[in-house]
Design a protein around this motif. Structure first.
Motif, PDB file in Angstrom:
ATOM      1  N   ASP A 182      48.526  97.886  30.691  1.00  0.00           N
ATOM      2  CA  ASP A 182      49.143  97.616  31.660  1.00  0.00           C
ATOM      3  C   ASP A 182      48.869  96.121  32.152  1.00  0.00           C
ATOM      4  N   PHE A 183      49.858  95.368  32.749  1.00  0.00           N
ATOM      5  CA  PHE A 183      49.743  94.151  33.337  1.00  0.00           C
ATOM      6  C   PHE A 183      50.508  93.949  34.662  1.00  0.00           C
ATOM      7  N   GLU A 184      49.979  93.208  35.621  1.00  0.00           N
ATOM      8  CA  GLU A 184      50.718  93.161  36.723  1.00  0.00           C
ATOM      9  C   GLU A 184      52.308  92.675  36.632  1.00  0.00           C
ATOM     10  N   TRP A 185      53.140  93.205  37.364  1.00  0.00           N
ATOM     11  CA  TRP A 185      54.388  92.740  37.466  1.00  0.00           C
ATOM     12  C   TRP A 185      54.502  91.404  37.891  1.00  0.00           C
ATOM     13  N   GLY A 186      55.231  90.380  37.355  1.00  0.00           N
ATOM     14  CA  GLY A 186      55.463  89.062  37.549  1.00  0.00           C
ATOM     15  C   GLY A 186      54.313  88.319  36.812  1.00  0.00           C
ATOM     16  N   GLN A 187      53.543  89.058  35.831  1.00  0.00           N
ATOM     17  CA  GLN A 187      52.490  88.170  34.959  1.00  0.00           C
ATOM     18  C   GLN A 187      53.103  88.466  33.464  1.00  0.00           C
ATOM     19  N   PRO A 188      52.610  87.531  32.593  1.00  0.00           N
ATOM     20  CA  PRO A 188      53.259  87.747  31.149  1.00  0.00           C
ATOM     21  C   PRO A 188      51.817  88.663  30.710  1.00  0.00           C
ATOM     22  N   VAL A 189      52.185  89.389  29.495  1.00  0.00           N
ATOM     23  CA  VAL A 189      51.252  90.248  28.856  1.00  0.00           C
ATOM     24  C   VAL A 189      50.049  89.217  28.209  1.00  0.00           C
ATOM     25  N   ASP A 190      49.053  89.706  27.921  1.00  0.00           N
ATOM     26  CA  ASP A 190      47.814  88.932  27.509  1.00  0.00           C
ATOM     27  C   ASP A 190      47.636  89.266  26.114  1.00  0.00           C
ATOM     28  N   PRO A 191      48.041  88.426  25.168  1.00  0.00           N
ATOM     29  CA  PRO A 191      48.053  88.583  23.664  1.00  0.00           C
ATOM     30  C   PRO A 191      46.761  89.528  23.370  1.00  0.00           C
ATOM     31  N   GLU A 192      45.622  88.656  23.737  1.00  0.00           N
ATOM     32  CA  GLU A 192      44.129  88.991  23.441  1.00  0.00           C
ATOM     33  C   GLU A 192      43.956  90.518  23.821  1.00  0.00           C
ATOM     34  N   GLY A 229      69.133  93.584  42.374  1.00  0.00           N
ATOM     35  CA  GLY A 229      68.158  94.065  43.267  1.00  0.00           C
ATOM     36  C   GLY A 229      66.802  94.273  42.549  1.00  0.00           C
ATOM     37  N   GLY A 230      65.569  94.653  43.015  1.00  0.00           N
ATOM     38  CA  GLY A 230      64.696  94.888  42.423  1.00  0.00           C
ATOM     39  C   GLY A 230      64.346  96.404  41.849  1.00  0.00           C
ATOM     40  N   LEU A 231      63.477  96.647  40.649  1.00  0.00           N
ATOM     41  CA  LEU A 231      63.512  97.722  39.940  1.00  0.00           C
ATOM     42  C   LEU A 231      62.151  98.356  40.438  1.00  0.00           C
ATOM     43  N   GLY A 232      62.086  99.745  40.501  1.00  0.00           N
ATOM     44  CA  GLY A 232      60.862 100.518  40.977  1.00  0.00           C
ATOM     45  C   GLY A 232      60.282 100.255  42.218  1.00  0.00           C
ATOM     46  N   ALA A 233      58.957  99.732  42.121  1.00  0.00           N
ATOM     47  CA  ALA A 233      58.337  99.630  43.275  1.00  0.00           C
ATOM     48  C   ALA A 233      58.811  98.200  44.275  1.00  0.00           C
ATOM     49  N   TYR A 234      59.691  97.453  43.547  1.00  0.00           N
ATOM     50  CA  TYR A 234      60.281  96.263  44.013  1.00  0.00           C
ATOM     51  C   TYR A 234      61.626  96.380  44.408  1.00  0.00           C
TER      52      TYR A 234
END
Lengths: 358, 358
Positions: free
Chosen positions: B110-120, B323-328
Motif C-alpha cells: 500500500d501507498f498513500e492515496w495521492g502518491q505514486p507507487v514506489d517501484p523499489e 466526486g471522490g471515491l472511498g474515504a475521499y
C-alpha cells in the motif's frame, strides 16, 4: 473503405431495428448520471416485459451472450456441485464447458443434433442436482426444446435456460415455466447490435448466489448494487452506455409493435422460408414440430457447393447466411430471420437469389 | 424523454470523438464477414500503434475495462501463484481482489492515496513473484506512477499494468517499458463509448497462459483463434460489432491527429485546468510531478458543498465532474479532460461555471 449494407440472414447478428441504430448515436451520459440511471431502469422494465417475468434482478450484462451463460453459472455453482446439462448442439456443449470450469460435477445428457432435448431423460439423469441447464433454441441446429415440463418437475434444482436465439422471436415465459436463471443476447430476435447479454434471476436463485464468485467482473452481488432500481447506486464497472441506449430503443420498438405481433412476424417469415426452401428441393434439418421460425436449418443438397453459394450470396446480393457448425460444417445452412431482418421481403429476396444460384 | 447533451468532465466516460459516434451507426456486419474481419485487423493494428507495441495478441476484449483486468489475471494465474500488487487507490485494490479470486497468493503493497507507487518497494516485496501488478494512472486519485523501472528490474516476473486512464492521454510504451500484460478502456483518453477493453499480451506472457482458465468467456487460447490475423478464424463468441466499428474510428481520429499531438492536447488542458483551479482557491490533491493531465484531482474547499455544486454544474451547465471515491467521497473532485472532451473551450467553460458556483 467499403461500407457494405448487408441483409443479415445468418444465425445472428441480424439487422438491428432502425430505432436501435439511431439510439447508438444519442449523446453520451455518465454511468451515474440520473438521466442514464432512468434509462437503465426503464430498459430493465422492458426486459421484464419481454422475459415475461417479475424478477427484480433482470438487466443486461456488460458483455455478449456467452458471458450471460457464464454469469448464471459462476454465481451459483461451487466446486463439486452436481449439474445436469442437456446437449443437442454446440451451445449445450458450451454450457458443459463453462459449468466444468466453475468446478461443477457435470452429468452431460446428449441428444441427436436436430432433435430437442427430452425433459424426462434430463430429470432422470441425477437424483438431486443443484442445477439443470438446457438450451431453449439451439442456434447450431434450429431446434426448440420444451422448457415448461422441466420447470414443473425440477424439484429443488435450479433451472437454467439459454434463450439467446429465442427471446423476442418465440414465446419465452420465465415465471410461468419456472425458470430460475436465463440469459440471452441482443443481436438475435431483440434486433439490437451484439454486445450485451440480458439476464434474469429469480428470487429463489438469488438465495444460491455465493458470497465471492470466482469472477469479479460477473459478480452478481456487486453488480446488483448498481443495476437494482432501489437505494443508492454503487459503482461496480462503467456501464456500456451507448449499447444500453440501443437496447432501450430496440426493446421499445418490439414493445411498440407488441411482443405477440413480433412473434407472429417471425412465425410468418419462418413458415414462408421453410415452404420456399422445400420447393427449391432443400431438406429441412430440424425435426418437425420443433423448428424455430427465426432460424431455419437445411441440409445442403448434393451438387451444391456450400462455400461457393454462400460467397456468391454475399458478393452478388449482399445476403449473409450461416454455415453448419461442428460435424455439420459444409453440410448444413442456418438461415436466420431475426429482429428487423424478419420481414417477408427479405425471405422472398433470398428465395429468388437461391433460385438463381442453386 | 430528455436527450441531454452533457460535457463529460468526470473520470470517464468522456465525450466520444464525432467519428467514433458516427461509426456506431455503420451498417451491421456479421462477425465472420471478411469485411468485418478486415476492420477488426485494422483496429488491432491501430491499437498496436497507440500501445507502442509489436505484440501480436493485441485486441479489444468484448466487455468493459475491468474485464480487461480480469482477462490478464485469469489467463496466467493459477491457485497459489505469488503475486505482488501496488495499491495507491481504488483500482490497485480492485486488482488485488481479482487476483485473489484467481487463487493468487497476493502480497499487497500500500501507498498513500495521492502518491505514486514506489517501484523499489514493489520489487523488494517478494523474492520471486510470478506477476507484479500496478496501475499506471490511478483514476481514483489522478496520479501517474512510473512503469519503466519496474519493467527493467522485474526479473522473471510478469509485469501487468492498468492503463485504463492513461492510454491515448499520456505516453504509454509497452515494449520499451517491458510490460507483459496491459489493459485499458475505450471511454477515457481513446475517446470512444464505454464497452470494450483493449488489451495487449507479450509473447513472453503468452507462454504462461494456462491451458484451461477458470473463465471460458475470457479464455485467451480460444479468443486468440478468432482475433489473430492469420489462418482461419474460429468462432468463439459474437464480437460486439458496432462498438468495434466505433473503436476503429476513434483510433483513426487519434492517429490522424497524431498520438503525440493528442498527448500534447491533454497536457495543455491539464495545465490550464490546474492553473485555473488553483487561482480559484482549490488545492491540488495528487502530488506534484505525478499529476495526470487528463484527470485533475482537487480537495473540495471548506464551505463548498460537494453535492450541491456538482448537481448545479449538471443542471445549470450540463457539465459532469466526478466526486471522490472511498474515504475521499465528498472531499475530493475528479475532473477529467479526456478524449474529445480535452479541449480548452471545455476547461474555460468549467472554470467560468465554477467561478459562479463556489
Amino acid at each position: 473503405m467499403a461500407l457494405s449494407d448487408r441483409i443479415l440472414m445468418g444465425p445472428g447478428p441480424c439487422n438491428p431495428y432502425p430505432d436501435a441504430v439511431a439510439a447508438l448515436g444519442r449523446p453520451m451520459l455518465g454511468h451515474l448520471d440520473p438521466e442514464f440511471l432512468g434509462i437503465l431502469d426503464e430498459t430493465n422494465d422492458r426486459l421484464r416485459e419481454v422475459w415475461k417475468t417479475s424478477n427484480r434482478l433482470t438487466f443486461p450484462v456488460s458483455a455478449t451472450g456467452s458471458a450471460g451463460m457464464e454469469i448464471c453459472l459462476v454465481n451459483v455453482i461451487e466446486p463439486g456441485d452436481a449439474v445436469v446439462i442437456g446437449v443437442n448442439g454446440v451451445f449445450g456443449g458450451r454450457m458443459v464447458e463453462v459449468a466444468e470450469r466453475c468446478g461443477a460435477d457435470v452429468t452431460r445428457v446428449d441428444f441427436e443434433w436436430g432433435q430437442p432435448v427430452d425433459p424426462e431423460q434430463l430429470l432422470d439423469a441425477h437424483p438431486n442436482p443443484k442445477l439443470i441447464g438446457v438450451v431453449h433454441a439451439e442456434t447450431s441446429t434450429g431446434v426448440r426444446s420444451e422448457i415448461g415440463e422441466l420447470g414443473a418437475n425440477k424439484g429443488d434444482a435450479l433451472l437454467l435456460v439459454d434463450c439467446v436465439t429465442s427471446l423476442g422471436g418465440i414465446p419465452v415465459e420465465i415465471d410461468e415455466w419456472g425458470v430460475d436463471l436465463a440469459y440471452s443476447g441482443t443481436q438475435k430476435c431483440l434486433g439490437v447490435a451484439p454486445g450485451l447479454a440480458p439476464v434474469t434471476v429469480s428470487e429463489r436463485a438469488r438465495q444460491f448466489i455465493v458470497a465471492r464468485p470466482r469472477s469479479w467482473y460477473l459478480d452478481l452481488n456487486l453488480i446488483s448494487k448498481y443495476v437494482d432500481g432501489e437505494g443508492a447506486r454503487a459503482y461496480h464497472h462503467t456501464a456500456p452506455i451507448s449499447m444500453i441506449f440501443s437496447l432501450h430503443a430496440g426493446l421499445g420498438a418490439v414493445l411498440d409493435e407488441g411482443l405477440e405481433n413480433a412473434w407472429e412476424r417471425h412465425e410468418t417469415c419462418g413458415r414462408r422460408l421453410r415452404e420456399g426452401l422445400t420447393d427449391l428441393g432443400f431438406e429441412l434439418f430440424a425435426v418437425e414440430g420443433h423448428r424455430l421460425p427465426e432460424l431455419t436449418t437445411v441440409t445442403v443438397p448434393d451438387g451444391v457447393d456450400d462455400a461457393v453459394v454462400r460467397s456468391r450470396l454475399l458478393s452478388d446480393y449482399g445476403i449473409e447466411i450461416g454455415g453448419g457448425l461442428g460435424a455439420y460444417a459444409g453440410k448444413v445452412w442456418r438461415i436466420g430471420c431475426m429482429g428487423h431482418t424478419a420481414r417477408l421481403r427479405n425471405v422472398e429476396l433470398l428465395l429468388a437469389a437461391l433460385t438463381q444460384l442453386v
